[in-house]
Enzyme design. Structure first.
Site, PDB file in Angstrom:
ATOM      1  CD  GLN A 134      -2.852  -0.883  -0.023  1.00  0.00           C
ATOM      2  OE1 GLN A 134      -3.316   0.016  -0.346  1.00  0.00           O
ATOM      3  NE2 GLN A 134      -2.896  -2.184  -0.820  1.00  0.00           N
ATOM      4  CG  ASP A 135       5.186   3.232   0.591  1.00  0.00           C
ATOM      5  OD1 ASP A 135       4.776   3.489   2.162  1.00  0.00           O
ATOM      6  OD2 ASP A 135       6.166   3.499  -0.132  1.00  0.00           O
ATOM      7  CE  LYS A 136       7.332   8.127  -1.006  1.00  0.00           C
ATOM      8  NZ  LYS A 136       7.952   9.220  -1.347  1.00  0.00           N
ATOM      9  N   GLY A 180      19.348 -18.506  -1.212  1.00  0.00           N
ATOM     10  CA  GLY A 180      19.402 -16.987  -1.232  1.00  0.00           C
ATOM     11  C   GLY A 180      19.091 -15.750   0.012  1.00  0.00           C
ATOM     12  CG  ASP A 203      22.641 -10.722  -0.408  1.00  0.00           C
ATOM     13  OD1 ASP A 203      22.806  -9.910  -1.507  1.00  0.00           O
ATOM     14  OD2 ASP A 203      21.949 -11.554   0.259  1.00  0.00           O
ATOM     15  CG  ASP A 223      28.249 -10.489  -8.952  1.00  0.00           C
ATOM     16  OD1 ASP A 223      27.020 -11.078  -9.032  1.00  0.00           O
ATOM     17  OD2 ASP A 223      28.174  -9.835 -10.017  1.00  0.00           O
ATOM     18  CG  MET A 224      23.875 -14.057  -7.991  1.00  0.00           C
ATOM     19  SD  MET A 224      21.758 -14.442  -6.285  1.00  0.00           S
ATOM     20  CE  MET A 224      21.271 -12.738  -7.337  1.00  0.00           C
ATOM     21  CE  LYS A 237      11.055 -15.678   1.426  1.00  0.00           C
ATOM     22  NZ  LYS A 237      11.008 -14.219   1.377  1.00  0.00           N
ATOM     23  CG  HIS A 241      14.591 -12.656 -10.947  1.00  0.00           C
ATOM     24  ND1 HIS A 241      12.396 -13.052 -10.781  1.00  0.00           N
ATOM     25  CD2 HIS A 241      14.317 -12.359 -10.102  1.00  0.00           C
ATOM     26  CE1 HIS A 241      12.893 -12.690  -9.970  1.00  0.00           C
ATOM     27  NE2 HIS A 241      13.358 -12.338  -9.140  1.00  0.00           N
TER      28      HIS A 241
END
Length: 345
Positions: A134-136, A180, A203, A223-224, A237, A241
């Site tokens: 619900q944030d901008k 992840g 990470d 760097d994955m 998780k 992509h």
């Protein structure tokens, strides 16, 4: 059915369509009302009254942090009435016999779904995730980029993940009986339940530098998209992509290793059940969060897996609309039956 009855049925269908259309026009009001109730602490106030309790608006308003708004009771009643119509709250009607005009008083209680929006000190609430949704919006950039430019939004984004992770992992470990990044909190939950596991939290340096220390977990930065630390299993998780990342995982695993992925699995058909509605809404939100990302169907995950060298992939379980997928490098076992490796594509 005669002509008159057929016409009446069409009229009823059209009336229902009209009402549904009007509800869709104003659909954004409901999550705003839910957010307002959460921020006011209404659910916690009702919870403190005991199991199955229902409170009047006056009883609820008297426990709010501030009673400075003279229209507060009227506004709150309208908010809670809306939430009750969506089965977020229960309600009953009570006649006030002490008044001359015998006014009807609405009483509100917690429906089963309300417990997921009650904030807890140790995390485990969907309220921060609701705040994020619900944030901008950030125009001209992804939410990931916007996090670095707006510290307030960054805290909302981080808080939503920290609160959601314990809920998801607890549910996942209850139904998934079989690593992840971030600040290591997910891995910590897994290692806490299964102490024999030794974990590596991997990470980017800026995330690892801020990660707290956990027993049984080694923090490693990198760097994955270049390489992934070696391990028997790799858990990810919401970050799968592209094919390159999965190929790096393949190289880091032993012959009998597997990648465990938590992600949305998009249904092939847009059915009208709650699961599909939730998944499709999250899909659009994730697309807005990261335009370069891609949510996939089960068949698309299978294609990605085989294209990266993996022989098998299966959906192991589902929790909070997200699926747990297993990518097997060599073979898969289902109920004691070994399925031999397929030719690498």
């Amino acid at each position: 059915m005669n002509f008159k009855e057929s016409q009446q049925a069409r009229d009823e269908d059209d009336k229902h369509a009209q009402q549904y259309a009007m509800q869709l026009v104003s659909a954004s009001v409901m999550p705003m009302a839910l957010k307002a109730a959460v921020q006011l602490g209404v659910f916690e106030i009702i919870q403190k009254a005991g199991p199955g309790a229902q409170l009047s608006i006056c009883q609820t308003v008297s426990q709010l942090p501030s009673q400075s708004n003279p229209d507060g009771p009227l506004v709150l009643d309208r908010i809670l009435r809306l939430l009750a119509s969506h089965s977020i709250l229960t309600f009953s009607l009570e006649t006030n016999d002490q008044e001359e005009d015998e006014q009807v008083v609405r009483l509100y209680g917690l429906a089963p779904v309300a417990k997921y929006f009650i904030r807890r000190p140790g995390g485990g609430s969907l309220s921060p995730l609701l705040d994020l949704f619900q944030d901008k919006a950030a125009h001209g950039m992804s939410a990931v980029e916007y996090v670095g430019k707006d510290s307030r939004f960054g805290e909302i984004f981080k808080g939503s993940m920290i609160d959601f992770n314990p809920m998801f992992v607890e549910e996942m470990l209850e139904i998934y009986k079989d690593v992840g990044g971030g600040n290591g909190s997910i891995l910590h939950w897994i290692v806490s339940k299964y102490p024999a596991i030794k974990g590596i939290n991997f990470d980017l340096p800026q995330m690892i530098d801020k990660s707290p220390s956990y027993p049984g977990i080694e923090h490693v930065s990198g760097d994955m998209f270049k390489s992934v630390p070696k391990g028997d299993a790799i858990f990810m998780k919401w970050i799968l992509h592209c094919r390159k990342l999965l190929e790096n995982c393949y190289e880091a695993l032993p012959a009998n290793g597997k990648v465990i992925v938590v992600d949305l699995v998009i249904p092939e058909s847009p059915d009208t059940n709650l699961f599909c509605k939730s998944v499709f809404q999250f899909e659009l939100f994730m697309m807005n969060t990261n335009g370069s990302g891609k949510e996939r169907t089960e068949k698309e995950f299978e294609s990605l897996a085989k294209g990266s060298g993996f022989s098998d992939v299966r959906v192991a379980c589902c929790a909070y609309s997200f699926s747990v997928l297993e990518f097997y490098k060599k073979n898969v076992r289902f109920d004691g039956i070994t399925i031999m490796s397929r030719v690498r594509l």
